[in-house]
Structures are given as structure tokens and as C-alpha cells.
Scaffold this active site. Structure first.
Site, mmCIF file in Angstrom:
data_model
loop_
_atom_site.group_PDB
_atom_site.id
_atom_site.type_symbol
_atom_site.label_atom_id
_atom_site.label_comp_id
_atom_site.label_asym_id
_atom_site.label_seq_id
_atom_site.Cartn_x
_atom_site.Cartn_y
_atom_site.Cartn_z
ATOM 1 N N GLY A 3 0.842 -1.193 0.000
ATOM 2 C CA GLY A 3 0.000 0.000 0.000
ATOM 3 C C GLY A 3 0.877 1.242 0.000
ATOM 4 N N ASN A 35 -3.309 -8.541 -0.502
ATOM 5 C CA ASN A 35 -4.477 -9.122 -1.183
ATOM 6 C C ASN A 35 -5.031 -8.174 -2.265
ATOM 7 O OD1 ASN A 35 -5.663 -7.138 0.294
ATOM 8 N ND2 ASN A 35 -7.030 -8.468 1.470
ATOM 9 N N SER A 60 -0.458 4.115 15.366
ATOM 10 C CA SER A 60 -0.898 5.448 14.954
ATOM 11 C C SER A 60 -0.997 6.366 16.161
ATOM 12 C CB SER A 60 -2.272 5.324 14.293
ATOM 13 O OG SER A 60 -2.905 6.570 14.213
ATOM 14 N N TYR A 113 -11.393 1.646 14.429
ATOM 15 C CA TYR A 113 -10.062 1.662 13.798
ATOM 16 C C TYR A 113 -8.992 1.954 14.848
ATOM 17 C CZ TYR A 113 -5.968 3.886 11.797
ATOM 18 O OH TYR A 113 -4.670 4.250 11.546
ATOM 19 N N LYS A 120 -5.707 -0.414 16.637
ATOM 20 C CA LYS A 120 -4.297 -0.039 16.818
ATOM 21 C C LYS A 120 -3.899 -0.210 18.289
ATOM 22 C CE LYS A 120 -3.353 0.808 12.596
ATOM 23 N NZ LYS A 120 -2.558 -0.170 11.868
ATOM 24 N N ASN A 127 0.997 12.114 10.822
ATOM 25 C CA ASN A 127 0.228 12.161 9.562
ATOM 26 C C ASN A 127 1.131 12.016 8.337
ATOM 27 O OD1 ASN A 127 -1.472 13.344 11.675
ATOM 28 N ND2 ASN A 127 -2.883 13.778 10.013
ATOM 29 N N ASN A 170 -8.530 12.038 3.878
ATOM 30 C CA ASN A 170 -7.386 12.751 4.445
ATOM 31 C C ASN A 170 -7.136 14.063 3.706
ATOM 32 O OD1 ASN A 170 -6.224 9.537 4.894
ATOM 33 N ND2 ASN A 170 -6.397 10.912 6.616
ATOM 34 N N ARG A 227 -1.594 19.466 13.189
ATOM 35 C CA ARG A 227 -1.146 18.084 13.008
ATOM 36 C C ARG A 227 0.347 18.078 12.714
ATOM 37 N NH1 ARG A 227 -5.509 17.461 14.583
ATOM 38 N NH2 ARG A 227 -7.218 16.148 13.805
ATOM 39 N N ARG A 274 -15.135 18.726 11.939
ATOM 40 C CA ARG A 274 -15.466 17.325 11.650
ATOM 41 C C ARG A 274 -15.650 16.597 12.982
ATOM 42 N NH1 ARG A 274 -11.243 13.918 8.019
ATOM 43 N NH2 ARG A 274 -9.909 14.332 9.815
HETATM 44 C C1 UD1 Z 1 -6.791 10.515 10.417
HETATM 45 C C2 UD1 Z 1 -7.229 9.535 11.493
HETATM 46 C C3 UD1 Z 1 -6.043 8.797 12.014
HETATM 47 C C4 UD1 Z 1 -5.340 8.085 10.882
HETATM 48 C C5 UD1 Z 1 -4.932 9.097 9.836
HETATM 49 C C6 UD1 Z 1 -4.349 8.379 8.636
HETATM 50 C C7 UD1 Z 1 -9.152 10.593 12.577
HETATM 51 C C8 UD1 Z 1 -9.683 11.167 13.834
HETATM 52 N N1 UD1 Z 1 -7.863 10.243 12.589
HETATM 53 O O1 UD1 Z 1 -5.977 11.482 11.039
HETATM 54 O O2 UD1 Z 1 -6.473 7.858 12.963
HETATM 55 O O3 UD1 Z 1 -4.219 7.391 11.374
HETATM 56 O O4 UD1 Z 1 -6.071 9.836 9.401
HETATM 57 O O5 UD1 Z 1 -3.625 9.272 7.878
HETATM 58 O O6 UD1 Z 1 -9.849 10.487 11.593
HETATM 59 N N2 UD1 Z 1 -9.130 18.287 7.129
HETATM 60 C C9 UD1 Z 1 -9.827 19.324 6.531
HETATM 61 N N3 UD1 Z 1 -10.497 19.060 5.359
HETATM 62 C C10 UD1 Z 1 -10.498 17.822 4.776
HETATM 63 C C11 UD1 Z 1 -9.776 16.787 5.410
HETATM 64 C C12 UD1 Z 1 -9.110 17.040 6.578
HETATM 65 O O7 UD1 Z 1 -9.859 20.433 7.031
HETATM 66 O O8 UD1 Z 1 -11.144 17.651 3.727
HETATM 67 C C13 UD1 Z 1 -8.384 18.573 8.360
HETATM 68 C C14 UD1 Z 1 -8.828 17.740 9.565
HETATM 69 O O9 UD1 Z 1 -9.842 18.395 10.274
HETATM 70 C C15 UD1 Z 1 -7.518 17.648 10.363
HETATM 71 C C16 UD1 Z 1 -6.440 17.678 9.292
HETATM 72 O O10 UD1 Z 1 -7.035 18.220 8.125
HETATM 73 O O11 UD1 Z 1 -7.386 18.779 11.161
HETATM 74 C C17 UD1 Z 1 -5.854 16.326 8.982
HETATM 75 O O12 UD1 Z 1 -6.917 15.427 8.694
HETATM 76 P P1 UD1 Z 1 -6.664 13.967 8.123
HETATM 77 O O13 UD1 Z 1 -5.726 14.016 6.983
HETATM 78 O O14 UD1 Z 1 -8.002 13.340 7.904
HETATM 79 O O15 UD1 Z 1 -5.891 13.224 9.291
HETATM 80 P P2 UD1 Z 1 -6.272 13.021 10.834
HETATM 81 O O16 UD1 Z 1 -7.680 13.288 11.102
HETATM 82 O O17 UD1 Z 1 -5.270 13.763 11.638
#
Ligand code: UD1
Length: 331
Positions: free
Chosen positions: A2, A24, A116, A141, A145, A171, A191, A223, A287
Site C-alpha cells: 500500500g 491481497n 498510529s 479503527y 491499533k 500524519n 485525508n 497536526r 469534523r
Molecule cells: C486521520 C485519522 C487517524 C489516521 C490518519 C491516517 C481521525 C480522527 N484520525 O488522522 O487515525 O491514522 O487519518 O492518515 O480520523 N481536514 C480538513 N479538510 C479535509 C480533510 C481534513 O480540514 O477535507 C483537516 C482535519 O480536520 C484535520 C487535518 O485536516 O485537522 C488532517 O486530517 P486527516 O488528513 O483526515 O488526518 P487526521 O484526522 O489527523
């Protein structure tokens, strides 16, 4: 094979280490092998099978007697899907881990586990160190972990000679500098970075910034974004450390992050600076379940294993954009 596994595989092959990949193909493509081969000049041995398939797993360990290390990446990783289908997550993430452990334990093979930062939840202190008490997970999830870590710790306690490292990723973002391998998000990316690059490419109309009034310097979440190449190096360094018996405990846990907290707005600005591309974005509601701030105290892995992040945020975002553009040519 992956996102993270393909980068680690490339680095291992480039260091002349033979790699057996088990996948897989549930969340990746066979073409990833071509990407790895064109980067390294070598094709890893590939077994298309489920890590939960004990019969086939036994066959792999029977066929290859001298496996020097196991790095376990195979897991589902969508937080939202895990809430809707928890059994899918417990079955796959914990079932696969237990089957693999059986053989690693039997032969005392050093074991690296993809954990994680989700296990910390919203930490009381920042940056987050490994000694921070773990919070109850907010999703199945996250629970896989946390339980996965406990299962491995129990095995290290119980079986003499079995040693493991738990890597708590912050991240991961970005792609290989060659743009030949990267992340293939399934459907609409959850993400931030893949959603952002798809938005800039015009596949998504606008990036929604989740929350603008958090108690952070600019009101958006913080982050710790780590280049996938740095993360891949952390696996190599950890395996090397175990193979040289430098560990003091049979099970050791390490944060893998840069140590820097970056806000969503800072990341957007860094992307624009690194690529010269404008990011269409708007503010949206927070979110549900999001942690306000999570960034690593990355000093333990530096002191003990000698690894630290090398790439800048701009470099990581530039590579993510180059990768996104290369996908345009494939699709
Ligand atoms: C998420 C998971 C984490 C996982 C990781 C994998 C949660 C709570 N955590 O982390 O367990 O290991 O992904 O990479 O879901 N954001 C926006 N707009 C978007 C998408 C994200 O503003 O369209 C913001 C989110 O609010 C956050 C940041 O970007 O503040 C990072 O988000 P994301 O990439 O989804 O990662 P995590 O939430 O930190």
C-alpha cells in the site's frame, strides 16, 4: 504494498535487501510493483494473498526459512468506515496481526508494527511523548491499533527472544521523489492532502477546512505531517536497530513525526508556496471526532534509534502534487 509499504519496499530493495510482499490487492494496484521495479531495478517477490489466510501464510514461512524481519502494514484505515463496519476492522486488523505473530513468534523474527498517533486521542500535553497516557479510542479503527499494540506487548512478554517495535505514525503525506509510487485513495479521500491535491487538479470543487475557531494560533487544527520517505526510513532504522540487538526492552514504542504542529491553513499556504498553485478552499463546520491538536515529541526515536525527519513540509507537499499530476497520465 500500500501507500507506506511500497515506499519501505523501495528503500529496502535499494539497500540490497530481499523483500517478500504479501498483499491481497484490496486497497492497492498491481502496477505498484512496476513502480517499485522502475525505481529500484528489482521486483520484490510478491504473494497475492490475504494476511488472514493462515494456510498460505504458513506456506510463505515454510518456503522462506531465513526471513530476517517482519514489517506489518496490512490493515484497513478508514475511521468512518470502521464506525459503520467494526467487525470488518477487528477481523482484518487484529486477525491478520495474530496470524502473522504466530509465525514471527515461532521463529523469533523481529517485528515492526504500524501503529498510529490516534492511540493518544486529544492529549493533555503537547508535544505528545510516548509516555503520555493513552485515551480510550474514539473509533473501532483506533481501537484495533491500541489492541494491536497490547497483543504485541503480551507476545514480547511471553515469548523469550521475540522482539518488536511499535511505530506510532503521525500524519504521513507526500510521495516518492520519482513520482512512480504514492497514495491511491479509494473513492473520495478522507485525508487532507489527497483531498487538497485532487481539488487543485479539479476533481473536487473545493477543499473544506473543518473548523476555524479552535483554540489554536489560527483557529484550525494542528497536526504533525511527515513525509512518507522519512517515515519509510524510520522503518529501516528500526529494523536495523532490532537486528543489531540495540533495544533494551523486548517491546519498544516510538513516535514517528517531525515534532512540528502545522495548522490546516499553514499547510494550504505551504502547498501554494511549494507549487505555485492556488488552493480553492472554504471554511466548514468542525469534523465530528477530530482532535484539535496532535504533534509528536520525536526525541526518543532520535536518541535511541538515531532517526529524525529530513524533508520539509514544502518538499512533502511538492511531491504530493507531482504524484497527483502523474496520476492524471495513468487514469
Ligand atoms: C486521520 C485519522 C487517524 C489516521 C490518519 C491516517 C481521525 C480522527 N484520525 O488522522 O487515525 O491514522 O487519518 O492518515 O480520523 N481536514 C480538513 N479538510 C479535509 C480533510 C481534513 O480540514 O477535507 C483537516 C482535519 O480536520 C484535520 C487535518 O485536516 O485537522 C488532517 O486530517 P486527516 O488528513 O483526515 O488526518 P487526521 O484526522 O489527523
Amino acid at each position: 504494498m500500500g501507500y507506506i509499504g511500497s515506499h519501505v519496499t523501495s528503500l529496502l530493495l535499494q539497500k540490497g535487501i530481499e523483500v517478500i510482499v504479501i498483499d491481497n490487492l484490496d486497497n492497492t494496484r498491481l502496477e505498484v510493483l512496476d513502480g517499485i521495479e522502475s525505481i529500484t531495478g528489482t521486483r520484490p517477490i510478491f504473494k497475492q494473498m490475504d494476511v488472514c489466510d493462515e494456510h498460505n501464510l504458513k506456506a510463505v514461512f515454510d518456503e522462506f526459512h531465513d526471513i530476517g524481519g517482519v514489517i506489518h502494514f496490512a490493515a484497513h484505515k478508514s475511521v468512518s468506515e470502521s464506525v459503520e463496519a467494526p467487525l470488518k476492522y477487528y477481523d482484518n486488523n487484529l486477525g491478520g496481526l495474530q496470524k502473522l505473530l504466530k509465525y514471527a513468534v515461532l521463529k523469533s523474527i523481529p517485528f515492526i508494527f504500524s501503529s498510529s498517533c490516534t492511540v493518544y486521542g486529544q492529549s493533555e500535553t503537547l508535544p505528545i511523548s510516548e509516555s503520555e497516557p493513552l485515551k480510550p479510542p474514539t473509533s473501532p479503527y483506533g481501537n484495533t491499533k491500541k489492541i494491536g499494540e497490547q497483543i504485541i506487548e503480551d507476545c514480547c512478554q511471553a515469548y523469550e527472544g521475540f522482539h518488536a517495535i511499535l511505530l506510532r505514525y503521525f500524519n504521513p503525506i507526500g510521495a516518492h521523489p520519482s513520482s512512480k509510487i504514492g497514495e491511491f485513495p479509494k473513492g473520495v479521500p478522507q485525508n487532507l492532502v489527497p483531498f487538497l491535491t485532487q481539488t487543485v487538479r479539479g476533481i473536487r470543487p473545493v477543499l473544506r477546512v473543518f473548523g476555524s475557531t479552535y483554540d489554536t494560533p489560527d483557529g484550525t487544527c494542528l497536526r504533525d505531517y511527515i513525509h512518507v520517505m522519512d517515515l519509510a526510513e524510520a522503518h529501516i532504522a528500526s529494523l536495523d536497530y532490532l537486528l543489531k540487538n540495540q533495544n533494551s526492552d523486548s517491546c519498544e514504542v516510538y513516535n514517528v513525526g517531525t515534532g512540528k504542529g502545522v495548522s490546516v491553513l499553514e499547510l494550504i499556504n505551504a502547498f501554494e508556496k511549494a507549487t505555485g498553485k492556488k488552493v480553492p478552499y472554504e471554511f466548514a463546520d468542525p469534523r465530528p471526532g477530530d482532535t484539535v491538536a496532535a504533534y509528536a515529541d520525536a526525541s526518543k526515536i532520535k536518541t535511541k534509534i538515531g532517526w529524525k525527519a529530513q524533508y520539509s513540509l514544502e518538499e512533502a507537499l511538492k511531491s504530493a502534487w507531482e504524484w497527483e499530476k502523474s496520476l492524471e497520465r495513468i487514469e
